[in-house]
Write a protein that holds these residues in place. Structure first.
Motif, PDB file in Angstrom:
ATOM      1  N   ARG A 148       0.776  -1.217   0.178  1.00 34.67           N
ATOM      2  CA  ARG A 148      -0.064  -0.007   0.075  1.00 34.67           C
ATOM      3  C   ARG A 148       0.736   1.322  -0.092  1.00 34.67           C
ATOM      4  NH1 ARG A 148      -4.191   0.934   3.728  1.00 34.67           N
ATOM      5  NH2 ARG A 148      -2.861   1.051   5.264  1.00 34.67           N
ATOM      6  N   VAL A 149       0.099   2.467  -0.311  1.00 32.38           N
ATOM      7  CA  VAL A 149       0.994   3.711  -0.324  1.00 32.38           C
ATOM      8  C   VAL A 149       0.956   4.208   1.117  1.00 32.38           C
ATOM      9  CG1 VAL A 149       1.064   5.998  -1.180  1.00 32.38           C
ATOM     10  CG2 VAL A 149       0.408   3.842  -2.979  1.00 32.38           C
ATOM     11  N   HIS A 150       2.250   4.710   1.351  1.00 35.66           N
ATOM     12  CA  HIS A 150       2.372   5.388   2.657  1.00 35.66           C
ATOM     13  C   HIS A 150       1.116   6.564   2.821  1.00 35.66           C
ATOM     14  CE1 HIS A 150       3.957   6.705   6.482  1.00 35.66           C
ATOM     15  NE2 HIS A 150       4.010   8.020   5.789  1.00 35.66           N
ATOM     16  N   HIS A 151       0.478   6.767   3.667  1.00 37.62           N
ATOM     17  CA  HIS A 151      -0.056   8.182   4.000  1.00 37.62           C
ATOM     18  C   HIS A 151       0.131   8.995   5.441  1.00 37.62           C
ATOM     19  CE1 HIS A 151      -2.701   7.637   0.580  1.00 37.62           C
ATOM     20  NE2 HIS A 151      -2.913   6.388   1.243  1.00 37.62           N
ATOM     21  N   SER A 181      15.361   1.296   1.725  1.00 34.85           N
ATOM     22  CA  SER A 181      15.436   1.214   0.402  1.00 34.85           C
ATOM     23  C   SER A 181      15.823  -0.289   0.201  1.00 34.85           C
ATOM     24  CB  SER A 181      16.416   1.903  -0.212  1.00 34.85           C
ATOM     25  OG  SER A 181      17.791   1.899  -0.022  1.00 34.85           O
ATOM     26  N   GLY A 182      15.832  -0.966   1.134  1.00 34.79           N
ATOM     27  CA  GLY A 182      15.843  -2.535   0.807  1.00 34.79           C
ATOM     28  C   GLY A 182      14.933  -3.491   0.315  1.00 34.79           C
ATOM     29  N   SER A 183      15.065  -4.581  -0.040  1.00 33.60           N
ATOM     30  CA  SER A 183      13.887  -5.223  -0.703  1.00 33.60           C
ATOM     31  C   SER A 183      12.874  -5.879   0.407  1.00 33.60           C
ATOM     32  CB  SER A 183      14.418  -6.492  -1.239  1.00 33.60           C
ATOM     33  OG  SER A 183      14.624  -7.313  -0.283  1.00 33.60           O
ATOM     34  N   PRO A 184      11.584  -5.323   0.037  1.00 37.35           N
ATOM     35  CA  PRO A 184      10.482  -5.864   0.931  1.00 37.35           C
ATOM     36  C   PRO A 184      10.391  -7.086   1.738  1.00 37.35           C
ATOM     37  CG  PRO A 184       9.603  -4.426  -0.864  1.00 37.35           C
ATOM     38  CD  PRO A 184      11.117  -5.013  -1.310  1.00 37.35           C
ATOM     39  N   PRO A 185      10.797  -8.280   1.078  1.00 35.77           N
ATOM     40  CA  PRO A 185      10.715  -9.558   1.722  1.00 35.77           C
ATOM     41  C   PRO A 185      11.765  -9.497   2.832  1.00 35.77           C
ATOM     42  CG  PRO A 185      10.476  -9.831  -0.382  1.00 35.77           C
ATOM     43  CD  PRO A 185      10.743  -8.382  -0.544  1.00 35.77           C
ATOM     44  N   GLU A 186      13.100  -9.066   2.425  1.00 30.92           N
ATOM     45  CA  GLU A 186      14.199  -9.128   3.395  1.00 30.92           C
ATOM     46  C   GLU A 186      13.756  -8.003   4.588  1.00 30.92           C
ATOM     47  OE1 GLU A 186      17.816  -8.226   1.411  1.00 30.92           O
ATOM     48  OE2 GLU A 186      17.619  -9.826  -0.002  1.00 30.92           O
ATOM     49  N   VAL A 187      13.397  -6.971   4.291  1.00 35.30           N
ATOM     50  CA  VAL A 187      13.207  -6.071   5.197  1.00 35.30           C
ATOM     51  C   VAL A 187      11.989  -6.381   6.393  1.00 35.30           C
ATOM     52  CG1 VAL A 187      12.040  -3.776   5.967  1.00 35.30           C
ATOM     53  CG2 VAL A 187      13.625  -4.086   4.047  1.00 35.30           C
ATOM     54  N   PHE A 188      11.011  -7.017   5.753  1.00 34.98           N
ATOM     55  CA  PHE A 188       9.828  -7.515   6.658  1.00 34.98           C
ATOM     56  C   PHE A 188      10.311  -8.952   7.340  1.00 34.98           C
ATOM     57  CE2 PHE A 188       5.316  -8.397   7.490  1.00 34.98           C
ATOM     58  CZ  PHE A 188       5.141  -7.247   8.132  1.00 34.98           C
ATOM     59  N   GLU A 189      11.141  -9.629   6.773  1.00 30.91           N
ATOM     60  CA  GLU A 189      11.507 -10.779   7.481  1.00 30.91           C
ATOM     61  C   GLU A 189      12.350 -10.302   8.525  1.00 30.91           C
ATOM     62  OE1 GLU A 189      12.543 -14.346   8.853  1.00 30.91           O
ATOM     63  OE2 GLU A 189      11.261 -13.991   7.414  1.00 30.91           O
ATOM     64  N   HIS A 190      13.196  -9.332   8.710  1.00 33.07           N
ATOM     65  CA  HIS A 190      14.127  -8.760   9.498  1.00 33.07           C
ATOM     66  C   HIS A 190      13.208  -8.134  10.423  1.00 33.07           C
ATOM     67  CE1 HIS A 190      17.382  -6.678  11.752  1.00 33.07           C
ATOM     68  NE2 HIS A 190      16.582  -5.477  11.779  1.00 33.07           N
ATOM     69  N   GLU A 217       3.267  -2.145   9.547  1.00 33.46           N
ATOM     70  CA  GLU A 217       3.108  -2.369   7.767  1.00 33.46           C
ATOM     71  C   GLU A 217       4.054  -1.880   6.998  1.00 33.46           C
ATOM     72  OE1 GLU A 217      -0.486  -1.889   4.548  1.00 33.46           O
ATOM     73  OE2 GLU A 217      -0.611  -1.014   6.485  1.00 33.46           O
ATOM     74  N   LEU A 218       4.574  -2.605   6.105  1.00 31.38           N
ATOM     75  CA  LEU A 218       5.706  -2.069   5.260  1.00 31.38           C
ATOM     76  C   LEU A 218       4.945  -1.414   4.116  1.00 31.38           C
ATOM     77  CD1 LEU A 218       8.672  -1.737   4.604  1.00 31.38           C
ATOM     78  CD2 LEU A 218       8.622  -3.895   3.375  1.00 31.38           C
ATOM     79  N   THR A 219       4.912  -0.040   3.816  1.00 29.81           N
ATOM     80  CA  THR A 219       4.195   0.532   2.722  1.00 29.81           C
ATOM     81  C   THR A 219       5.151   1.174   1.708  1.00 29.81           C
ATOM     82  OG1 THR A 219       4.214   2.648   4.106  1.00 29.81           O
ATOM     83  CG2 THR A 219       2.236   1.113   4.290  1.00 29.81           C
ATOM     84  N   ARG A 220       4.909   1.665   0.823  1.00 27.76           N
ATOM     85  CA  ARG A 220       5.655   2.319  -0.399  1.00 27.76           C
ATOM     86  C   ARG A 220       5.379   3.711  -0.251  1.00 27.76           C
ATOM     87  NH1 ARG A 220       3.050   3.377  -5.253  1.00 27.76           N
ATOM     88  NH2 ARG A 220       1.260   2.119  -5.498  1.00 27.76           N
ATOM     89  N   ILE A 221       6.456   4.420  -0.769  1.00 26.35           N
ATOM     90  CA  ILE A 221       6.340   5.988  -0.345  1.00 26.35           C
ATOM     91  C   ILE A 221       6.141   6.402  -2.018  1.00 26.35           C
ATOM     92  CG2 ILE A 221       7.542   7.878  -0.290  1.00 26.35           C
ATOM     93  CD1 ILE A 221       8.118   7.009   2.542  1.00 26.35           C
ATOM     94  N   ASP A 222       4.969   7.025  -2.052  1.00 25.98           N
ATOM     95  CA  ASP A 222       4.344   7.374  -3.362  1.00 25.98           C
ATOM     96  C   ASP A 222       5.425   8.430  -4.198  1.00 25.98           C
ATOM     97  OD1 ASP A 222       2.795   7.322  -5.275  1.00 25.98           O
ATOM     98  OD2 ASP A 222       1.638   9.268  -4.880  1.00 25.98           O
ATOM     99  N   ARG A 223       5.728   8.128  -5.341  1.00 25.60           N
ATOM    100  CA  ARG A 223       6.637   8.677  -6.356  1.00 25.60           C
ATOM    101  C   ARG A 223       8.163   8.563  -5.955  1.00 25.60           C
ATOM    102  NH1 ARG A 223       3.337  14.192  -6.128  1.00 25.60           N
ATOM    103  NH2 ARG A 223       2.093  13.067  -4.353  1.00 25.60           N
ATOM    104  N   LEU A 224       8.493   7.677  -4.993  1.00 20.79           N
ATOM    105  CA  LEU A 224       9.922   7.480  -4.567  1.00 20.79           C
ATOM    106  C   LEU A 224      10.188   5.872  -4.936  1.00 20.79           C
ATOM    107  CD1 LEU A 224      10.479   9.590  -1.635  1.00 20.79           C
ATOM    108  CD2 LEU A 224      11.294   9.958  -4.034  1.00 20.79           C
ATOM    109  N   GLU A 225      10.578   5.603  -6.227  1.00 16.24           N
ATOM    110  CA  GLU A 225      10.745   4.232  -6.495  1.00 16.24           C
ATOM    111  C   GLU A 225      11.932   3.493  -5.553  1.00 16.24           C
ATOM    112  OE1 GLU A 225      11.707   1.597 -10.490  1.00 16.24           O
ATOM    113  OE2 GLU A 225      10.567   3.677 -10.523  1.00 16.24           O
TER     114      GLU A 225
END
Length: 110
Positions: A3-6, A16-25, A76-84
């Motif tokens: 989901r997008v961060h609000h 900026s790590g890979s989501p599966p690795e970050v969430f595993e940590h 929850e791990l979310t993505r920052i909009d417009r920052l890939e």
């Protein structure tokens, strides 16, 4: 799909790590803190730290900073909009004392 961060962004929870690795940590840190996890989605947990008993397993702080009562929060791990490839770990209090939640939040951030 993340989901997008609000809302406000805490610089200490940006990655900026890979989501599966970050969430595993994050999962390993929460388990080491003695937090009970309930998976809501691939990158979201509902978390419970139970009230302190005589033989408590979860992490507790000094009574001056932690009331040692039950705290429920989500992670929850979310993505920052417009920052890939930039993500935020959203930690939100659902129930419990604010000081106790702040202790857990600060511990998880470290």
């Amino acid at each position: 799909m993340l989901r997008v961060h609000h809302g406000a962004v805490d610089q200490a929870t940006i990655t900026s790590g890979s989501p599966p690795e970050v969430f595993e940590h994050v999962t390993q840190v929460l388990i080491s803190m003695g937090i009970e996890l309930q998976k809501e989605s691939e990158f979201k947990y509902r978390c419970i730290r139970h009230k302190r008993k005589k033989t408590a397993e979860p992490i507790y702080g000094d009574r001056t900073i932690d009331m040692q009562d039950e705290v429920r929060f989500s992670v929850e791990l979310t993505r920052i909009d417009r920052l890939e490839d930039t993500f935020s770990l959203d930690i939100r209090r659902l129930k419990g004392n604010l000081r106790s939640y702040k202790f857990l939040y600060d511990t998880l951030r470290e």
